[in-house]
Design a protein around this motif. Sequence first.
Motif, PDB file in Angstrom:
ATOM      1  N   VAL A 106       0.374  -4.276  46.933  1.00 55.62           N
ATOM      2  CA  VAL A 106       0.304  -5.617  46.344  1.00 55.62           C
ATOM      3  C   VAL A 106      -0.564  -6.586  47.153  1.00 55.62           C
ATOM      4  N   MET A 107      -1.160  -6.091  48.237  1.00 58.43           N
ATOM      5  CA  MET A 107      -2.027  -6.965  49.036  1.00 58.43           C
ATOM      6  C   MET A 107      -3.470  -6.471  48.989  1.00 58.43           C
ATOM      7  N   THR A 108      -4.413  -7.403  49.058  1.00 60.00           N
ATOM      8  CA  THR A 108      -5.820  -6.989  49.147  1.00 60.00           C
ATOM      9  C   THR A 108      -6.068  -6.401  50.534  1.00 60.00           C
ATOM     10  N   ILE A 109      -7.163  -5.654  50.646  1.00 58.57           N
ATOM     11  CA  ILE A 109      -7.534  -5.072  51.947  1.00 58.57           C
ATOM     12  C   ILE A 109      -7.758  -6.217  52.957  1.00 58.57           C
ATOM     13  N   LYS A 132     -15.301  -8.420  62.414  1.00 59.38           N
ATOM     14  CA  LYS A 132     -15.035  -7.081  62.952  1.00 59.38           C
ATOM     15  C   LYS A 132     -14.764  -6.087  61.809  1.00 59.38           C
ATOM     16  N   ALA A 133     -13.943  -6.535  60.840  1.00 57.08           N
ATOM     17  CA  ALA A 133     -13.599  -5.663  59.708  1.00 57.08           C
ATOM     18  C   ALA A 133     -14.855  -5.274  58.927  1.00 57.08           C
ATOM     19  N   GLY A 145     -17.834  -6.456  51.289  1.00 62.08           N
ATOM     20  CA  GLY A 145     -17.421  -7.521  50.363  1.00 62.08           C
ATOM     21  C   GLY A 145     -16.501  -7.000  49.271  1.00 62.08           C
ATOM     22  N   ARG A 146     -16.924  -5.922  48.676  1.00 59.26           N
ATOM     23  CA  ARG A 146     -16.183  -5.358  47.547  1.00 59.26           C
ATOM     24  C   ARG A 146     -14.825  -4.808  48.005  1.00 59.26           C
ATOM     25  N   VAL A 147     -14.845  -4.106  49.120  1.00 58.92           N
ATOM     26  CA  VAL A 147     -13.615  -3.459  49.583  1.00 58.92           C
ATOM     27  C   VAL A 147     -12.585  -4.488  50.077  1.00 58.92           C
ATOM     28  N   LEU A 148     -13.040  -5.500  50.785  1.00 58.82           N
ATOM     29  CA  LEU A 148     -12.095  -6.508  51.292  1.00 58.82           C
ATOM     30  C   LEU A 148     -11.373  -7.226  50.153  1.00 58.82           C
ATOM     31  N   GLU A 154      -7.640   0.061  43.420  1.00 55.89           N
ATOM     32  CA  GLU A 154      -9.019  -0.005  42.944  1.00 55.89           C
ATOM     33  C   GLU A 154      -9.943   0.922  43.736  1.00 55.89           C
ATOM     34  N   LEU A 155      -9.406   1.575  44.740  1.00 51.99           N
ATOM     35  CA  LEU A 155     -10.217   2.448  45.594  1.00 51.99           C
ATOM     36  C   LEU A 155      -9.830   3.910  45.397  1.00 51.99           C
ATOM     37  N   SER A 156     -10.796   4.811  45.557  1.00 51.08           N
ATOM     38  CA  SER A 156     -10.500   6.249  45.462  1.00 51.08           C
ATOM     39  C   SER A 156      -9.770   6.696  46.730  1.00 51.08           C
TER      40      SER A 156
END
Length: 333
Positions: A106-109, A132-133, A145-148, A154-156
Motif C-alpha cells: 500500500v506504499m509507493t517505493i 541516493k535512491a 522517476g517511474r519506479v519511485l 505495478e512492477l514485475s
Amino acid sequence: SENVIEVRGLTVDFPLRAGNIRAVNHVNFDIPKGKITALVGESGSGKSTMASAILRSVSSPGLISSGEIFYQGEDVLKYNKEKMQRFKWSKVSMVFQAAQNALNPVMTIREQVIETVRAHDAKITEKKILDKAKELLEYVRLEPGRVLAAHPHELSGGMKQRVMIAFSLLLNPELVILDEPTTALDVITQAYIFDILAQIHEDMGTTMLLMTHDIGVVARFAERVGVMYAGRLVEVGDVYSIFDNADHPYTSNLMKSVPSLLSNDDLQPIVGSTPNLLNLPSGCPFHPRCKQAKPVCKRVDPVMVETGVDHLVNCHIHSNEEYAREQHLDLEE
Ligand code: SF4
Ligand code: MG
C-alpha cells in the motif's frame, strides 16, 4: 586477509513437537572483506538459517543455541537492541528470495525508501535520501522517476527484486547477504540480476554472501564457496581450488549433477533423498548417499581437516586412519 564476519561454532535449533531440528550444526565460517562468497546446498541444508542467524532474525521457534558471530572483534549475539538496530541494514543488509512479500503493497517505493532510511537515521533530509535512491535505482538499471512513484504491484518480479537490491545498498552496508535472490525469476532475468550484482561488487567493492542451491551460479559469480549438507559446512575454500579438485564426495556429486557445468549426457543426479533432519543418519550424515562410504562413516562423525591452502573438508577420506584401512581392504578383494 580481513574478514567482515567470523562465525564460530554456530548452532541453530528448531525445537518442534516432533523433535529437535538442528538446522545449523557447529559451523565455523569466515566472510572475507571485498569478496563474493557463496554458500551452496540443497534446500534444508541450513543456508537460509545461516543467513538469518547472522542478522539474528531466525524465525520462531528457531533459536541460536550456541556459537559466536564476530563483527569487528565483537560478538553480534551479545549486542543490545540499539546496537543490533544499527547493525542491520547499515553494516549488514539482506536481499530475500521473495521481494514481493518484503515490499509494502500500500506504499509507493518512494515512501518505503524514505521510511527505511529514516528508521536508521532520523535526521537525514528527504532530498539526500532520494538522491541516493535515484543513484542506486539507476545502478540496478531502473528508471528512478517511474519506479519511485510506483506501488509494488505495478512492477514485475524482476523489477521488484532489483528495487530490493537498491534498498539493501541504501545505507552503504559492508556486507550484503543474498538469499536465493533470483530463485523465483526466469533464467534471463536471473542472469541479468547477477550481471548487475557483479557490477555493484566491482564498482563499490561491497562484500557479498550469496546463498544458492545452484552450483553453476557459484562458478560464475563467487570467489569463495562453502558447501552445506544437513546443517554442516562440509567443504570450504577458494572457488578455483574447489572446482578443480572437490575433496568432499557431496561437492563432486553436486558438480556432476548440474547441467550448466557438464554436457547433459554426463549428468549424474545425486542418488538417494535429502536427509530427514528429524532423524539424521549416524556418523557422517551423507553416508547413505555416498558411493565412497566405508563402515567407519556410519559410526564416526568426520572432523574438518585442511586439504590445501584455505581449503577445508569434513570427510573421513582425508583424515581417518580407519577409513584408509577399510579402503585398503576393499582394494585387496
Ligand atoms: Fe562419504 Fe564417508 Fe566422506 Fe561421509 S565421511 S562423505 S560417507 S566418505
Ligand atoms: Mg533457503
